[in-house]
Write a protein that holds these residues in place. Sequence first.
Motif, PDB file in Angstrom:
ATOM      1  N   ASN A 275       0.821  -1.218   0.000  1.00  0.00           N
ATOM      2  CA  ASN A 275       0.000   0.000   0.000  1.00  0.00           C
ATOM      3  C   ASN A 275       0.854   1.267   0.000  1.00  0.00           C
ATOM      4  O   ASN A 275       0.454   2.301   0.553  1.00  0.00           O
ATOM      5  CB  ASN A 275      -0.933   0.020   1.217  1.00  0.00           C
ATOM      6  CG  ASN A 275      -2.107   0.962   1.045  1.00  0.00           C
ATOM      7  OD1 ASN A 275      -2.691   1.050  -0.026  1.00  0.00           O
ATOM      8  ND2 ASN A 275      -2.450   1.690   2.086  1.00  0.00           N
TER       9      ASN A 275
ATOM     10  N   TRP B 118       1.861  -0.084   6.649  1.00  0.00           N
ATOM     11  CA  TRP B 118       0.429  -0.239   6.419  1.00  0.00           C
ATOM     12  C   TRP B 118      -0.085  -1.629   6.808  1.00  0.00           C
ATOM     13  O   TRP B 118      -1.187  -1.757   7.360  1.00  0.00           O
ATOM     14  CB  TRP B 118       0.107   0.030   4.947  1.00  0.00           C
ATOM     15  CG  TRP B 118       0.368   1.431   4.506  1.00  0.00           C
ATOM     16  CD1 TRP B 118       1.450   1.895   3.802  1.00  0.00           C
ATOM     17  CD2 TRP B 118      -0.472   2.588   4.728  1.00  0.00           C
ATOM     18  NE1 TRP B 118       1.335   3.256   3.570  1.00  0.00           N
ATOM     19  CE2 TRP B 118       0.169   3.703   4.125  1.00  0.00           C
ATOM     20  CE3 TRP B 118      -1.694   2.774   5.369  1.00  0.00           C
ATOM     21  CZ2 TRP B 118      -0.388   4.983   4.154  1.00  0.00           C
ATOM     22  CZ3 TRP B 118      -2.250   4.040   5.396  1.00  0.00           C
ATOM     23  CH2 TRP B 118      -1.598   5.129   4.799  1.00  0.00           C
ATOM     24  N   ILE B 119       0.681  -2.673   6.526  1.00  0.00           N
ATOM     25  CA  ILE B 119       0.227  -4.035   6.841  1.00  0.00           C
ATOM     26  C   ILE B 119       0.252  -4.269   8.339  1.00  0.00           C
ATOM     27  O   ILE B 119      -0.714  -4.803   8.917  1.00  0.00           O
ATOM     28  CB  ILE B 119       1.082  -5.083   6.110  1.00  0.00           C
ATOM     29  CG1 ILE B 119       0.944  -4.924   4.596  1.00  0.00           C
ATOM     30  CG2 ILE B 119       0.676  -6.495   6.533  1.00  0.00           C
ATOM     31  CD1 ILE B 119       1.844  -5.844   3.798  1.00  0.00           C
TER      32      ILE B 119
ATOM     33  N   TYR C 115      -3.937  -4.517  -1.035  1.00  0.00           N
ATOM     34  CA  TYR C 115      -3.787  -4.168   0.382  1.00  0.00           C
ATOM     35  C   TYR C 115      -4.997  -4.577   1.211  1.00  0.00           C
ATOM     36  O   TYR C 115      -4.849  -5.118   2.314  1.00  0.00           O
ATOM     37  CB  TYR C 115      -3.537  -2.667   0.532  1.00  0.00           C
ATOM     38  CG  TYR C 115      -3.506  -2.225   1.986  1.00  0.00           C
ATOM     39  CD1 TYR C 115      -2.525  -2.714   2.848  1.00  0.00           C
ATOM     40  CD2 TYR C 115      -4.460  -1.346   2.494  1.00  0.00           C
ATOM     41  CE1 TYR C 115      -2.492  -2.326   4.182  1.00  0.00           C
ATOM     42  CE2 TYR C 115      -4.430  -0.948   3.812  1.00  0.00           C
ATOM     43  CZ  TYR C 115      -3.449  -1.446   4.659  1.00  0.00           C
ATOM     44  OH  TYR C 115      -3.431  -1.065   5.986  1.00  0.00           O
TER      45      TYR C 115
ATOM     46  N   HIS D 263      -5.328   4.098  -2.205  1.00  0.00           N
ATOM     47  CA  HIS D 263      -4.833   2.809  -1.717  1.00  0.00           C
ATOM     48  C   HIS D 263      -4.496   1.941  -2.914  1.00  0.00           C
ATOM     49  O   HIS D 263      -4.768   2.311  -4.065  1.00  0.00           O
ATOM     50  CB  HIS D 263      -5.872   2.122  -0.826  1.00  0.00           C
ATOM     51  CG  HIS D 263      -7.178   1.845  -1.512  1.00  0.00           C
ATOM     52  ND1 HIS D 263      -8.151   2.815  -1.655  1.00  0.00           N
ATOM     53  CD2 HIS D 263      -7.684   0.736  -2.102  1.00  0.00           C
ATOM     54  CE1 HIS D 263      -9.189   2.313  -2.301  1.00  0.00           C
ATOM     55  NE2 HIS D 263      -8.925   1.053  -2.596  1.00  0.00           N
TER      56      HIS D 263
END
Length: 422
Positions: free
Chosen positions: A141, A189-190, A152, A148
Motif C-alpha cells: 500500500n 500499512w500491513i 492491500y 490505496h
Amino acid sequence: MTLKGNALIIQSGGPTAVINQSLTGIMTASRDYPEEIHRVYGAYHGLHGVLYENFLDLSAEENRIWQNISVSPGAALGSARIKPRHSDLDRIFEVFSAHDIKFVFYNGGNDSAEAAQLIREEANKRNYQVRILHIPKTIDNDLMVTDHCPGYGSVAKVVSHIIAGDDLDNRSFFNSVKINVVMGRHAGWIAAATAIAKKGHIDIEDDDEVGPHLIYLPEVEFNEKKFLSDVQKTYNRIGRATIVVAEGIADQLGEERFAGEVDEFGNALLSSSGKLGDYLSNLIKKNLLYNTSFGKLRCRADTLGYLQRSLAGMASHTDQADAFLVGSMAVHYIMKGESDKMVTLVRAHGENYKCETSLCDLKLVAQKTKLMPKSMINSEENGVTEDFYQYVLPLAGCVPELRALKATHVKKKLFDYVRPDK
C-alpha cells in the motif's frame, strides 16, 4: 493518433490475492475495442517473458475461465523482479515490433512503475509508437497519489484475522508473549492493519486485553529500550502481550543481520528470514521481569511471510472490486490516448465507501514510497489512531466477531496455595 495492434499485459513483483482481478478487468474491457486491439498477449513471468519472447495468447482463452481466474490468488501470468538493463532495450523493442505490440499494461508496484517508465523513455528515443499504462498493485500500500493499492485490502483482512486468532491463543496461557513479523519494508500499512483485530471483539468497550497490544512501524525509529519498556508495561497490566512488528524495522536495527537475498532493484528480501523475530524474542526472554509463580516465560515469534498475500477464499470484496476497476479503466484510458501514467483510486467523500479512478504521471510513483501519515500513528508510537481505522476498515471488509470468556469468578474459601518447587 489512432493506434491499432496487439496489447501486452505484464504482471510484475510480488503477487496479491486480487492481481488477477485486474487481469480479468483488462480482458473484459478489451472486448469493447475489437477494431483497435487485435489480440491480447500475456508476458509469461513478467519482463522475463518479454526478453525470452514467451507470450501467452489470452484472446484464445474461453471467456468462462476468467471468472475463476479472477478470484484465484497468485499471478496467473507468472511474475518476476527484473529491472530493464540498457543491454535489454534492443531485445525488448525487437520483441514488441515482431508482435506488433502497441498497448502495454504494466501491473505492479513502484519498481514496476520504474520499469514502465524506463521502457517509455526508450520508446520515445526510438520513435516507437506504443502506449503504456501502469496498473497499481501492491500489498504494501505504498504507492504515491492513489488512495490505496489493490492487494492491500485483502492482506489487511488476512493479517487481522490471523492476529485475532493468535491473540486468543496467546490469552490461553500465563506469561505468554507472542511476536508476529509481517511484511512492510519501508511503510507500516500491513502491520497497522492487524489492529483491526481489536474491532472484532464484541466486548471491546470494557476489555483492554485485546491484542495486538503493541505495533511497531518502519515510520517510527525503533528503540530497543522503549520496546522493552512497552512490553514490560503491557505484561505488568495484563500478564501477557501480543506484538506485531513490520519487517522494515530490521533496517533500523541493521538490515544485514536479518535480510535474505537482494533482488535486481536492490531490495533485501526480509520476509525470507525469521531472524528478526528470533532476535526480538531473545531480547524479551533476557530482559522481561515476569511472575515466576505462573511458570516459565513463553515467548514465541512467527514470520508470516507469503501466506499473508495468498490465502484462497480470503480476499476482501472491496479489494476485488477495486482491482477489477483499475484493470478495466486502464483499457478505456489507453484507448482515449493516455500513456505514461498510472491509474489511481480516488476515494469519494461520504459515509459509504466509494472509489473512482483517475490518472497520475509515472514520475510521481516510480522510486517513491508513501508512508503512513503521523495522524494514523498513536502518540506512544506503538499503535494506530481512529483515523487509521476509518481509512482501513472499508478496504478490509468484514471483521471476525470474537469473544473472550469473562465469567464471574467463584469466591475463594481457602488460603492461597503455594506450589512446591518440585
